[in-house]
Each structure stands twice: as structure tokens, then as C-alpha cells.
Motif scaffolding. Structure first.
Motif, PDB file in Angstrom:
ATOM      1  N   ASP A 179       0.833  -1.212   0.000  1.00  0.00           N
ATOM      2  CA  ASP A 179       0.000   0.000   0.000  1.00  0.00           C
ATOM      3  C   ASP A 179       0.866   1.260   0.000  1.00  0.00           C
ATOM      4  OD1 ASP A 179      -2.387  -1.244  -0.139  1.00  0.00           O
ATOM      5  OD2 ASP A 179      -2.967  -0.923   1.951  1.00  0.00           O
ATOM      6  N   THR A 200       2.202   1.668  -3.391  1.00  0.00           N
ATOM      7  CA  THR A 200       1.138   2.080  -4.316  1.00  0.00           C
ATOM      8  C   THR A 200       0.861   3.571  -4.167  1.00  0.00           C
ATOM      9  OG1 THR A 200       0.154  -0.111  -4.248  1.00  0.00           O
ATOM     10  CG2 THR A 200      -1.277   1.666  -4.957  1.00  0.00           C
ATOM     11  N   ALA A 201       0.783   4.042  -2.917  1.00  0.00           N
ATOM     12  CA  ALA A 201       0.509   5.462  -2.661  1.00  0.00           C
ATOM     13  C   ALA A 201       1.621   6.331  -3.254  1.00  0.00           C
ATOM     14  CB  ALA A 201       0.389   5.711  -1.163  1.00  0.00           C
ATOM     15  N   LEU A 208       1.230   6.409  -7.031  1.00  0.00           N
ATOM     16  CA  LEU A 208       0.085   7.241  -7.428  1.00  0.00           C
ATOM     17  C   LEU A 208       0.402   8.728  -7.250  1.00  0.00           C
ATOM     18  CD1 LEU A 208      -2.864   5.133  -5.960  1.00  0.00           C
ATOM     19  CD2 LEU A 208      -2.401   5.541  -8.378  1.00  0.00           C
ATOM     20  N   MET A 258       2.418   9.762 -10.136  1.00  0.00           N
ATOM     21  CA  MET A 258       1.592   9.807 -11.349  1.00  0.00           C
ATOM     22  C   MET A 258       0.757  11.090 -11.399  1.00  0.00           C
ATOM     23  SD  MET A 258       0.381   5.886 -12.047  1.00  0.00           S
ATOM     24  CE  MET A 258      -0.304   6.194 -13.675  1.00  0.00           C
ATOM     25  N   ARG A 259       0.231  11.485 -10.223  1.00  0.00           N
ATOM     26  CA  ARG A 259      -0.542  12.745 -10.161  1.00  0.00           C
ATOM     27  C   ARG A 259       0.341  13.922 -10.551  1.00  0.00           C
ATOM     28  NH1 ARG A 259      -2.954  11.158  -5.370  1.00  0.00           N
ATOM     29  NH2 ARG A 259      -1.437  12.360  -4.197  1.00  0.00           N
ATOM     30  N   THR A 306       0.945  13.941 -14.261  1.00  0.00           N
ATOM     31  CA  THR A 306      -0.260  14.353 -15.006  1.00  0.00           C
ATOM     32  C   THR A 306      -0.411  15.868 -14.962  1.00  0.00           C
ATOM     33  OG1 THR A 306      -1.311  12.237 -14.580  1.00  0.00           O
ATOM     34  CG2 THR A 306      -2.773  14.040 -15.156  1.00  0.00           C
ATOM     35  N   ARG A 307      -0.139  16.479 -13.801  1.00  0.00           N
ATOM     36  CA  ARG A 307      -0.195  17.952 -13.686  1.00  0.00           C
ATOM     37  C   ARG A 307       0.844  18.585 -14.616  1.00  0.00           C
ATOM     38  NH1 ARG A 307      -3.624  16.818 -10.753  1.00  0.00           N
ATOM     39  NH2 ARG A 307      -3.981  16.970  -8.510  1.00  0.00           N
ATOM     40  N   LYS A 337       2.159  17.342 -17.252  1.00  0.00           N
ATOM     41  CA  LYS A 337       1.769  17.122 -18.628  1.00  0.00           C
ATOM     42  C   LYS A 337       0.766  18.178 -19.085  1.00  0.00           C
ATOM     43  CE  LYS A 337      -0.662  13.532 -20.148  1.00  0.00           C
ATOM     44  NZ  LYS A 337      -1.145  12.171 -20.297  1.00  0.00           N
ATOM     45  N   ASP A 390       4.227  10.867 -20.437  1.00  0.00           N
ATOM     46  CA  ASP A 390       3.446   9.660 -20.760  1.00  0.00           C
ATOM     47  C   ASP A 390       4.299   8.408 -20.641  1.00  0.00           C
ATOM     48  OD1 ASP A 390       0.846  10.391 -21.201  1.00  0.00           O
ATOM     49  OD2 ASP A 390       1.204  11.025 -23.259  1.00  0.00           O
ATOM     50  N   LEU A 434       4.581   7.662 -17.122  1.00  0.00           N
ATOM     51  CA  LEU A 434       3.270   7.255 -16.583  1.00  0.00           C
ATOM     52  C   LEU A 434       2.952   5.799 -16.916  1.00  0.00           C
ATOM     53  CD1 LEU A 434       1.202  10.487 -17.258  1.00  0.00           C
ATOM     54  CD2 LEU A 434       1.413   9.354 -15.042  1.00  0.00           C
ATOM     55  N   PHE A 435       3.258   5.398 -18.161  1.00  0.00           N
ATOM     56  CA  PHE A 435       2.966   4.014 -18.547  1.00  0.00           C
ATOM     57  C   PHE A 435       3.817   3.016 -17.752  1.00  0.00           C
ATOM     58  CE2 PHE A 435       1.021   5.723 -22.543  1.00  0.00           C
ATOM     59  CZ  PHE A 435      -0.212   5.121 -22.369  1.00  0.00           C
ATOM     60  N   GLU A 445       2.414   2.802 -14.317  1.00  0.00           N
ATOM     61  CA  GLU A 445       1.166   2.049 -14.348  1.00  0.00           C
ATOM     62  C   GLU A 445       1.448   0.543 -14.364  1.00  0.00           C
ATOM     63  OE1 GLU A 445      -1.292   2.531 -17.840  1.00  0.00           O
ATOM     64  OE2 GLU A 445      -3.078   2.617 -16.576  1.00  0.00           O
ATOM     65  N   LEU A 501       2.292  -0.525 -10.987  1.00  0.00           N
ATOM     66  CA  LEU A 501       1.089  -0.587 -10.150  1.00  0.00           C
ATOM     67  C   LEU A 501       0.293  -1.861 -10.390  1.00  0.00           C
ATOM     68  CD1 LEU A 501      -0.169   3.081 -10.177  1.00  0.00           C
ATOM     69  CD2 LEU A 501       0.314   1.709  -8.157  1.00  0.00           C
ATOM     70  N   GLU A 543      -0.665  -4.576  -7.592  1.00  0.00           N
ATOM     71  CA  GLU A 543      -2.040  -5.033  -7.371  1.00  0.00           C
ATOM     72  C   GLU A 543      -2.120  -6.565  -7.433  1.00  0.00           C
ATOM     73  OE1 GLU A 543      -4.860  -2.902  -9.864  1.00  0.00           O
ATOM     74  OE2 GLU A 543      -6.217  -4.617  -9.704  1.00  0.00           O
TER      75      GLU A 543
END
Lengths: 187, 227
Positions: free
Chosen positions: A127, A130-131, A134, A137-138, A141-142, A144, A156, A159-160, A163, A166, A170
Motif C-alpha cells: 500500500d 502504491t501510494a 500514485l 503519477m498525479r 499528469t499535472r 503534462k 506519458d 506514466l505508462f 502504471e 502498479l 495489485e
């Protein structure tokens, strides 16, 4: 972003991996190498030189101690055990998130196995990671959003990869009970 | 920021299968929260309970301090029409109406005159960059365009909360990204909160924070709030 090959990342954590293995039980240098190779170095066994150099560094920093010395036919056989300071070091390493980078599954896998071996909450470790993924990734994205196409494509790419990590996290979380049974049955 | 929407200890079962098992979450005004989790974890059921579509077996949902779970059906329907907006994966536009009429529909249901409703609908189609499909029916537009029309329809009433359930689930990466960028940008400009259910991390990365639903419970990955 500079990508670090997995072997370098893993190389940085051999000391902590040894400590984790020693926390589960004291071992001779040879047994330690065997346990390491079996669990984490199947395709890249550790050279003996590196095993003893790492143990000597851990001894010097007080993270391990010589538990017992047995006379053998050749040189004496030393059995190494983890110290309180060593346990604290493993604790700190396992509870800290790795800086998210591609190809770090080997470190993450090692952490998960050691957490299970030492009865620490492996799900929490997943966890925490994962946090951290993430969060990055946030951030990307900002970045980008305000960037030109080149910047967007660079983000990107990262990010891929994140992902993909992640998805591995999972999947591992979903198979944790199964892995725990397997890890513990091998002692 | 003030707490806008709160769920406290929600339980919901469908037959013998529990979908929610003491789920709790709190969403602030204007906040974009991604609800993640594997298939069957209960994330869509949580969204339906928060939006007043499904009544939980026990537990409370409060919107601006009012208990949604205790409201009569009529009041809950009015709340959904006036304060909430919805975007689903697909199949949400009325096939017989044009895209413009679809976006104007929530306003018409609130008795706004046709001309005024269509004028506002057109403004939203512009913001979502789909004015070219205004006169077309949903069956005549692409998946990405259809989703942007759906986002326009969700936002046309200036809702305080947008509920989006896998809004990019049926789209390719590029179209999905465009929908997410326009959805979050428009929500931020309108100060609307967004509850975004997704299993995709790249979609979730448009949010302010993520929570994970696992076995019917909400887990805040930072460990700050769990339940």
C-alpha cells in the motif's frame, strides 16, 4: 528521467537483504549466499568476494555480529547474527517507499518476501508503495497538463511505466496469501 | 475545505453477497477523489449509495449535513437532478434526441424554457469541444465525442458533485485522456466535486487523492483515514 538498471538498484540493497535473511535466522557466510541466490539471485548468483565484503561492512557498522565460531578443516567457520541496530535498519528500509522507477520490481519483490519471512505486514508495504507511485503519477499528469507535446510524451512514457508497476503491485497484493504460504514453507 | 458528502459505515449486500462492509468516505467541496479497486470490490456500489441511487442496508450518507439515506424518494430524486451530475461508461444518452437536446434535457426537466436550455447546452458543448455534433444523434458520433457530450450534460445544471463511473472505460488512451482533461478542468472551473470510480491508475492521476475499495471497505492509502 534517468532509468537505473535493476542490477544497480539491487546492488544497493544487498546489505539490507542480508540483514533481512539474518533476521529470520543466524547463518554462516556460505548459507547466506545460498539463501540469497536461491531467493533473489537465481539468474545472477552473488560472487563469494561480494558476500564477505558485504558481511565485513555490516560487521564494521555494528549491524551484524559473529554469533559463534566453529573450527573446520580449512579456515574457521563464523556464524553471523543480526544486532538490534541491524533489525532497526531492516525496519527502516522495509517501511520506506522506494523512489518510483521502472524496473524496480526486483527490490519490491525482495522487500515483500522479507516482510513475509519476518512476519511484518507485507500488505502495508504494498500500500505504501502504491501510494507513492500514485503520488508521482498525479505529479506527472499535472506537469503534462501545462507542458508542450514533447513534455507530454516524456511524462506519458514515465506514466505508462509506473502504471505497469502498479499492476504488478495489485497482482502481488491479490496473491499475497499464496506467496506467504510458499515463502514460509521454504523456511 | 468543508465536508460536502460523507458516508459513514455503509453496509450493503445483494442477496448473500456483501458489496459494502462498513465503508466510510468523506469528500470536500470542489475535491476530485478517485475511488479505485479491483473488479467486484464494491466501488460502484459505493458510488451508487453516495449518489442516493441505492439505499444502503445500514450506515449513513450525508450531503451538506442532510441525511440522504433518510430522505423520501422524491426528495432524493430532486437532489440528484439539481445537485448531482452523472457520467457512466456508456449508454447514457437518449438515442432519439440530438446531442444538443441530450445536454439540454436536465434543464428541460427543471422547466427551463427550450431556447434558454439549448443556449446553455450549446455553451457546454463548446467547452467540451463538441459543437460539431450538436445536431447529430448519439448513434452517429464516436465514443469519445459521445462521452464529451455526456460530460456536458452532467455539468449543464452546475451540480456540486459529479459522479463518474469508469467514464473512459470504453475509450482508447488518447480519447480517454481528452475526456478526463476536459471533465476535471470543467469541474475545477465550476467548483464541483468529482467522485471518480476507475480501475485505471492513469485516469485516477487526474484526481486530488485516491482511495482504494477492498472487500467492501474504503482504504486511504496514506493511512490517514480508513473504514
Amino acid at each position: 528521467m534517468v532509468y537505473t538498471p535493476w542490477c544497480t538498484v539491487l546492488g544497493m540493497s544487498i546489505g539490507q537483504t542480508f540483514l533481512g535473511l539474518l533476521e529470520s535466522s543466524p547463518r554462516h557466510g556460505y548459507d547466506l549466499k545460498r539463501a540469497y541466490d536461491e531467493r533473489f539471485g537465481r539468474t545472477r548468483p552473488l560472487p563469494y568476494g561480494q558476500v564477505y565484503a558485504t558481511l565485513s561492512r555490516l560487521l564494521k557498522s555494528g549491524l551484524v555480529e559473529v554469533d559463534s565460531v566453529e573450527p573446520g578443516e580449512g579456515p574457521e567457520r563464523k556464524r553471523y547474527a543480526i544486532t538490534e541496530a541491524g533489525v532497526t535498519d531492516v525496519d527502516r528500509w522495509l517501511s520506506q517507499a522506494e523512489k518510483p522507477e521502472p524496473y524496480l520490481q526486483s527490490v519490491l519483490y525482495t522487500k515483500v518476501v522479507l516482510a513475509l519471512l519476518t512476519d511484518r505486514p507485507a500488505a502495508d508495504l504494498l500500500d505504501t508503495q502504491t501510494a507513492e507511485h500514485l503520488r508521482l503519477m498525479r505529479e506527472l499528469t499535472r506537469r503534462k497538463d501545462g507542458g508542450d507535446l514533447a513534455e507530454q510524451l516524456i511524462c506519458d512514457h514515465a506514466l505508462f511505466h509506473l502504471e505497469a508497476d502498479l499492476r504488478w503491485l495489485e497482482l502481488t497484493a491479490a496473491r499475497l496469501d499464496e506467496l506467504a504460504r510458499e515463502v514460509r514453507s521454504h523456511g | 475545505m468543508a465536508e460536502l458528502l460523507v458516508a459513514d459505515g455503509l453496509n450493503k449486500a445483494f442477496g448473500p453477497t456483501p458489496a459494502l462492509d462498513g465503508a466510510s468516505i468523506s469528500i470536500d467541496a470542489g475535491e476530485i477523489v478517485a475511488v479505485m479497486g479491483p473488479s467486484g470490490s464494491g466501488k460502484s456500489t459505493l458510488l451508487h449509495c453516495l449518489a442516493g441511487i441505492v439505499r444502503p442496508d445500514s450506515g449513513q450518507v450525508r450531503y451538506e449535513g442532510r441525511e440522504v439515506t433518510a430522505m423520501p424518494d422524491r426528495e432524493r430524486s430532486a437532489l440528484r437532478r439539481r445537485q448531482f451530475g452523472f457520467v457512466f461508461q456508456f449508454g447514457q444518452l437518449v438515442p432519439e434526441l440530438t446531442c444538443l437536446e441530450n445536454v439540454a434535457l436536465p434543464l428541460r426537466m427543471e422547466r427551463v424554457r427550450r431556447r434558454a436550455a439549448e443556449q446553455r447546452a450549446m455553451e457546454w458543448l463548446e467547452r467540451l469541444e463538441v459543437t460539431d455534433v450538436a445536431g447529430k444523434r448519439p448513434g452517429e458520433v464516436s465514443g469519445g465525442q459521445g462521452q464529451r457530450v455526456a460530460v456536458a450534460r452532467a455539468l449543464v445544471t452546475n451540480p456540486r458533485v459529479i459522479f463518474a463511473d469508469e467514464p473512459t472505460g470504453a475509450l482508447d488512451s488518447l480519447n480517454g485522456e481528452r475526456v478526463m482533461r476536459l471533465l476535471t478542468q470543467s469541474a475545477r472551473e465550476s467548483h464541483a466535486a468529482v467522485v471518480l470510480v476507475t480501475h485505471e491508475a492513469r485516469v485516477a492521476s487526474y484526481s486530488d487523492r485516491e482511495v482504494v475499495v477492498r472487500d467492501g471497505r474504503v482504504r486511504d492509502l496514506t493511512g490517514a483515514r480508513r473504514g
